[in-house]
Design a protein around this motif. Structure first.
Motif, PDB file in Angstrom:
ATOM      1  N   GLY A 131      24.539 -26.589  12.698  1.00 44.52           N
ATOM      2  CA  GLY A 131      24.500 -27.686  13.665  1.00 44.52           C
ATOM      3  C   GLY A 131      24.138 -29.022  13.055  1.00 44.52           C
ATOM      4  O   GLY A 131      24.250 -30.056  13.695  1.00 44.52           O
ATOM      5  N   ASP A 132      23.730 -28.991  11.801  1.00 46.48           N
ATOM      6  CA  ASP A 132      23.238 -30.209  11.163  1.00 46.48           C
ATOM      7  C   ASP A 132      24.040 -30.472   9.882  1.00 46.48           C
ATOM      8  O   ASP A 132      24.138 -29.597   9.012  1.00 46.48           O
ATOM      9  N   ALA A 133      24.599 -31.666   9.787  1.00 46.20           N
ATOM     10  CA  ALA A 133      25.455 -31.983   8.635  1.00 46.20           C
ATOM     11  C   ALA A 133      24.698 -31.874   7.305  1.00 46.20           C
ATOM     12  O   ALA A 133      25.310 -31.666   6.254  1.00 46.20           O
ATOM     13  N   ASP A 134      23.361 -31.989   7.341  1.00 45.30           N
ATOM     14  CA  ASP A 134      22.592 -31.858   6.089  1.00 45.30           C
ATOM     15  C   ASP A 134      22.705 -30.453   5.502  1.00 45.30           C
ATOM     16  O   ASP A 134      22.473 -30.248   4.313  1.00 45.30           O
ATOM     17  N   GLU A 135      23.040 -29.488   6.364  1.00 49.91           N
ATOM     18  CA  GLU A 135      23.190 -28.106   5.862  1.00 49.91           C
ATOM     19  C   GLU A 135      24.485 -27.926   5.065  1.00 49.91           C
ATOM     20  O   GLU A 135      24.659 -26.925   4.379  1.00 49.91           O
ATOM     21  N   ILE A 136      25.399 -28.879   5.207  1.00 47.19           N
ATOM     22  CA  ILE A 136      26.636 -28.835   4.414  1.00 47.19           C
ATOM     23  C   ILE A 136      26.360 -29.641   3.151  1.00 47.19           C
ATOM     24  O   ILE A 136      26.413 -30.868   3.149  1.00 47.19           O
ATOM     25  N   ASN A 137      26.031 -28.950   2.099  1.00 44.54           N
ATOM     26  CA  ASN A 137      25.639 -29.660   0.873  1.00 44.54           C
ATOM     27  C   ASN A 137      26.101 -28.880  -0.365  1.00 44.54           C
ATOM     28  O   ASN A 137      26.716 -27.813  -0.241  1.00 44.54           O
ATOM     29  N   LYS A 138      25.759 -29.445  -1.519  1.00 44.92           N
ATOM     30  CA  LYS A 138      26.237 -28.837  -2.775  1.00 44.92           C
ATOM     31  C   LYS A 138      25.684 -27.430  -2.967  1.00 44.92           C
ATOM     32  O   LYS A 138      26.349 -26.561  -3.540  1.00 44.92           O
ATOM     33  N   ASP A 139      24.468 -27.199  -2.488  1.00 42.63           N
ATOM     34  CA  ASP A 139      23.874 -25.856  -2.639  1.00 42.63           C
ATOM     35  C   ASP A 139      24.700 -24.813  -1.871  1.00 42.63           C
ATOM     36  O   ASP A 139      24.897 -23.695  -2.351  1.00 42.63           O
ATOM     37  N   LEU A 140      25.141 -25.202  -0.678  1.00 45.96           N
ATOM     38  CA  LEU A 140      25.958 -24.268   0.110  1.00 45.96           C
ATOM     39  C   LEU A 140      27.283 -23.985  -0.610  1.00 45.96           C
ATOM     40  O   LEU A 140      27.728 -22.835  -0.698  1.00 45.96           O
ATOM     41  N   ILE A 141      27.881 -25.045  -1.155  1.00 46.12           N
ATOM     42  CA  ILE A 141      29.164 -24.865  -1.871  1.00 46.12           C
ATOM     43  C   ILE A 141      28.951 -23.928  -3.061  1.00 46.12           C
ATOM     44  O   ILE A 141      29.759 -23.029  -3.322  1.00 46.12           O
ATOM     45  N   GLN A 142      27.844 -24.171  -3.764  1.00 44.67           N
ATOM     46  CA  GLN A 142      27.543 -23.339  -4.945  1.00 44.67           C
ATOM     47  C   GLN A 142      27.360 -21.870  -4.540  1.00 44.67           C
ATOM     48  O   GLN A 142      27.857 -20.957  -5.204  1.00 44.67           O
ATOM     49  N   ALA A 143      26.653 -21.664  -3.430  1.00 47.23           N
ATOM     50  CA  ALA A 143      26.429 -20.292  -2.952  1.00 47.23           C
ATOM     51  C   ALA A 143      27.764 -19.632  -2.616  1.00 47.23           C
ATOM     52  O   ALA A 143      28.005 -18.467  -2.959  1.00 47.23           O
ATOM     53  N   GLY A 144      28.644 -20.395  -1.957  1.00 42.35           N
ATOM     54  CA  GLY A 144      29.964 -19.854  -1.610  1.00 42.35           C
ATOM     55  C   GLY A 144      30.758 -19.508  -2.851  1.00 42.35           C
ATOM     56  O   GLY A 144      31.397 -18.449  -2.926  1.00 42.35           O
ATOM     57  N   GLU A 145      30.708 -20.402  -3.843  1.00 38.52           N
ATOM     58  CA  GLU A 145      31.438 -20.150  -5.093  1.00 38.52           C
ATOM     59  C   GLU A 145      30.919 -18.886  -5.767  1.00 38.52           C
ATOM     60  O   GLU A 145      31.686 -18.075  -6.284  1.00 38.52           O
ATOM     61  N   GLN A 146      29.601 -18.764  -5.759  1.00 34.63           N
ATOM     62  CA  GLN A 146      28.963 -17.590  -6.373  1.00 34.63           C
ATOM     63  C   GLN A 146      29.447 -16.302  -5.694  1.00 34.63           C
ATOM     64  O   GLN A 146      29.782 -15.320  -6.352  1.00 34.63           O
ATOM     65  N   LEU A 147      29.507 -16.321  -4.362  1.00 33.44           N
ATOM     66  CA  LEU A 147      29.947 -15.125  -3.625  1.00 33.44           C
ATOM     67  C   LEU A 147      31.423 -14.828  -3.881  1.00 33.44           C
ATOM     68  O   LEU A 147      31.825 -13.667  -3.979  1.00 33.44           O
ATOM     69  N   LYS A 148      32.209 -15.883  -4.018  1.00 30.96           N
ATOM     70  CA  LYS A 148      33.637 -15.664  -4.295  1.00 30.96           C
ATOM     71  C   LYS A 148      33.822 -15.077  -5.694  1.00 30.96           C
ATOM     72  O   LYS A 148      34.604 -14.156  -5.892  1.00 30.96           O
ATOM     73  N   LYS A 149      33.057 -15.620  -6.644  1.00 30.49           N
ATOM     74  CA  LYS A 149      33.162 -15.112  -8.022  1.00 30.49           C
ATOM     75  C   LYS A 149      32.754 -13.645  -8.110  1.00 30.49           C
ATOM     76  O   LYS A 149      33.312 -12.877  -8.882  1.00 30.49           O
ATOM     77  N   SER A 150      31.774 -13.274  -7.290  1.00 33.50           N
ATOM     78  CA  SER A 150      31.305 -11.886  -7.328  1.00 33.50           C
ATOM     79  C   SER A 150      32.320 -10.934  -6.702  1.00 33.50           C
ATOM     80  O   SER A 150      32.186  -9.718  -6.822  1.00 33.50           O
ATOM     81  N   GLY A 151      33.336 -11.495  -6.033  1.00 30.69           N
ATOM     82  CA  GLY A 151      34.357 -10.655  -5.397  1.00 30.69           C
ATOM     83  C   GLY A 151      33.940 -10.144  -4.032  1.00 30.69           C
ATOM     84  O   GLY A 151      34.676  -9.400  -3.397  1.00 30.69           O
ATOM     85  N   LYS A 152      32.766 -10.588  -3.539  1.00 28.53           N
ATOM     86  CA  LYS A 152      32.307 -10.083  -2.244  1.00 28.53           C
ATOM     87  C   LYS A 152      33.031 -10.746  -1.077  1.00 28.53           C
ATOM     88  O   LYS A 152      33.045 -10.220   0.022  1.00 28.53           O
ATOM     89  N   ARG A 171      36.643 -13.439  -0.315  1.00 31.93           N
ATOM     90  CA  ARG A 171      37.738 -14.228  -0.894  1.00 31.93           C
ATOM     91  C   ARG A 171      37.527 -15.706  -0.611  1.00 31.93           C
ATOM     92  O   ARG A 171      37.786 -16.553  -1.440  1.00 31.93           O
ATOM     93  N   PHE A 172      37.071 -16.000   0.630  1.00 29.41           N
ATOM     94  CA  PHE A 172      36.909 -17.393   1.033  1.00 29.41           C
ATOM     95  C   PHE A 172      35.598 -17.558   1.787  1.00 29.41           C
ATOM     96  O   PHE A 172      35.031 -16.580   2.270  1.00 29.41           O
ATOM     97  N   PHE A 173      35.154 -18.802   1.887  1.00 29.18           N
ATOM     98  CA  PHE A 173      33.904 -19.016   2.617  1.00 29.18           C
ATOM     99  C   PHE A 173      33.930 -20.357   3.351  1.00 29.18           C
ATOM    100  O   PHE A 173      34.767 -21.226   3.083  1.00 29.18           O
ATOM    101  N   GLY A 174      33.009 -20.486   4.295  1.00 28.03           N
ATOM    102  CA  GLY A 174      32.926 -21.724   5.068  1.00 28.03           C
ATOM    103  C   GLY A 174      31.774 -21.644   6.040  1.00 28.03           C
ATOM    104  O   GLY A 174      30.764 -20.986   5.772  1.00 28.03           O
ATOM    105  N   PHE A 175      31.939 -22.278   7.193  1.00 31.55           N
ATOM    106  CA  PHE A 175      30.866 -22.232   8.182  1.00 31.55           C
ATOM    107  C   PHE A 175      31.448 -22.305   9.590  1.00 31.55           C
ATOM    108  O   PHE A 175      32.608 -22.688   9.779  1.00 31.55           O
ATOM    109  N   SER A 176      30.615 -21.899  10.554  1.00 31.85           N
ATOM    110  CA  SER A 176      31.009 -22.039  11.959  1.00 31.85           C
ATOM    111  C   SER A 176      30.055 -23.026  12.619  1.00 31.85           C
ATOM    112  O   SER A 176      28.934 -23.221  12.152  1.00 31.85           O
ATOM    113  N   SER A 177      30.531 -23.634  13.689  1.00 34.09           N
ATOM    114  CA  SER A 177      29.693 -24.598  14.408  1.00 34.09           C
ATOM    115  C   SER A 177      29.840 -24.379  15.903  1.00 34.09           C
ATOM    116  O   SER A 177      30.962 -24.386  16.428  1.00 34.09           O
TER     117      SER A 177
END
Ligand code: SF4
Length: 400
Positions: free
Chosen positions: A155-176, A178-184
């Motif tokens: 609900g807060d734009a501050d939660e969309i940040n580089k750390d979240l992107i990094q976490a998503g990339e990490q999960l994609k690299k691990s194969g867990k 394929r894609f990631f994002g968020f819901s609002s």
């Protein structure tokens, strides 16, 4: 027949593209997806659109499973699957994990998880929780990968940040996943979309979008920005439901569509929307929605006009979730949008038990506002909602 073959070739091309995009670390997935594509006809029953720049091609209709699923044999999931709805949206919180477990059983019944597209979500407040929760999702779903993993209800734009992107990339690299994002579900969705577009690295966003939001200029520009940034856009809350007696002010008439179908068609008419997620808790609704997705008939000008009139005439019953307006005007503890959303679950969908359960999870001091506070909130509400009366009704109907 030719068109069918063309669609099939397009789909296989899309799978191959997905595989190329995914890279070596995801080869097991790519091989399985291609095998599944070669063995199936159901993939072509519903029209597809590209999901942003992910390289994946997805059906324009998928099912949300916050509803109670049959743990033994869910006939609606089977019906939908036969009709080409093979994308299922779930979350760790749905049915306290029972939704994911029912989907795992369903996947086994249809011959394997590879035949499905699966979204799941974590509502954890912390980024570490978001990263860790995927293991629980995978365990419940009895699979080793998701197609899309979302941070739930941002609900807060501050939660969309580089750390979240990094976490998503990490999960994609691990194969867990394929894609990631968020819901609002609420908050300043325009700010959320713009932040995601500006930051890059987000694959898809699930957000509320329906016929009531046509013509919202800032939202439309934010959606344009997301599309330019290659972000897939998925619409939810497409029914824009209000209490039935309010909806009855306009007797919707159409040669081709029910009101529910027309609402879906109006969202699909916006080509920026890649797919629509809908809860379908009866075979009638499931069949209606599938028929709407499969129909090549577009809404007529008269039908569009009727939807526009309906939106205008029932606006004061339809909370758009823009909690950054009314809640910020009052204080930071008010949960006005949540109260009104749960009231809508009861009034529009008859989901009284769920509505009461969620309502009781809101701290008492966040749902009890003074007259001055509700007056202030009402003064900034763009929908002109009688917040005082609606909150009182929510308390009367749900607080017992
Ligand atoms: S009550 Fe009004 S201002 Fe508050 S979230 Fe709903 S629509 Fe937005």
């Amino acid at each position: 027949m030719k068109e069918c073959n063309l669609k099939r070739r397009q789909f296989l091309k899309s799978v191959a593209l997905s595989a190329a995009t995914i890279g070596l670390s995801h080869q097991p997935f790519a091989a399985r997806a291609e095998a599944a594509a070669l063995n199936t006809e159901y993939l072509q029953k519903i029209p597809h659109r590209p999901l942003g720049n992910t390289g994946a091609s997805v059906p324009i209709l998928h099912i949300g499973t916050a509803q109670t699923l049959d743990q033994e044999y869910d006939k609606i999931l089977h019906l939908l699957f036969r009709e080409g709805v093979y994308w299922l949206d779930t979350a760790l919180s749905y049915g306290w994990g029972s939704s994911q477990k029912a989907i795992a059983t369903f996947a086994e019944q249809i011959g394997g998880r590879e035949k499905l597209w699966l979204t799941s979500k974590s509502g954890s407040y912390s980024l570490n929780g978001f990263i860790e929760d995927i293991d629980e999702c995978l365990a419940d779903l009895r699979t080793d990968y998701l197609d899309l993993y979302l941070r739930h209800s941002v609900g807060d734009a501050d939660e969309i940040n580089k750390d979240l992107i990094q976490a998503g990339e990490q999960l994609k690299k691990s194969g867990k996943t394929r894609f990631f994002g968020f819901s609002s579900h609420g908050g300043d969705v325009v700010a959320l979309l713009n932040k995601a577009a500006q930051l890059g690295g987000i694959d898809a966003i699930l957000f509320s979008y329906n016929f009531r939001r046509y013509g919202h200029r800032e939202l439309s520009l934010a959606m344009d920005n997301c599309k330019e940034a290659g972000i897939g856009l998925i619409a939810m809350k497409t029914m824009g439901a209000v209490p039935r007696d309010a909806e009855a002010v306009l007797d919707f008439t159409s040669q081709n569509f029910t009101l529910g179908q027309a609402k879906l068609k109006s969202v699909w008419a916006d080509e920026r929307i890649d797919s629509v997620v809908v809860e379908m808790d009866s075979t009638r609704v499931a069949r209606e929605n599938v028929a709407a997705a499969q129909s090549e008939v577009q809404l007529s000008a008269t039908e569009v006009h009727q939807l526009g009139r309906l939106a205008a005439m029932t606006a004061s019953y339809s909370c758009q979730g823009c909690s950054h307006l009314c809640e910020k005007a009052v204080n930071n503890r008010a949960h006005i949008a949540d109260c009104l959303r749960y009231l809508m679950y009861h009034e529009s969908y008859g989901k009284t038990d769920k509505a009461k359960e969620l309502y009781h999870q809101i701290p008492l001091h966040s749902r009890s506002l003074t007259i001055q506070e509700t007056t202030l909130a009402q003064s900034v509400c763009p929908q002109g909602i009688d917040i005082k009366t609606r909150l009182e009704l929510a308390r009367k109907l749900l607080d017992n």
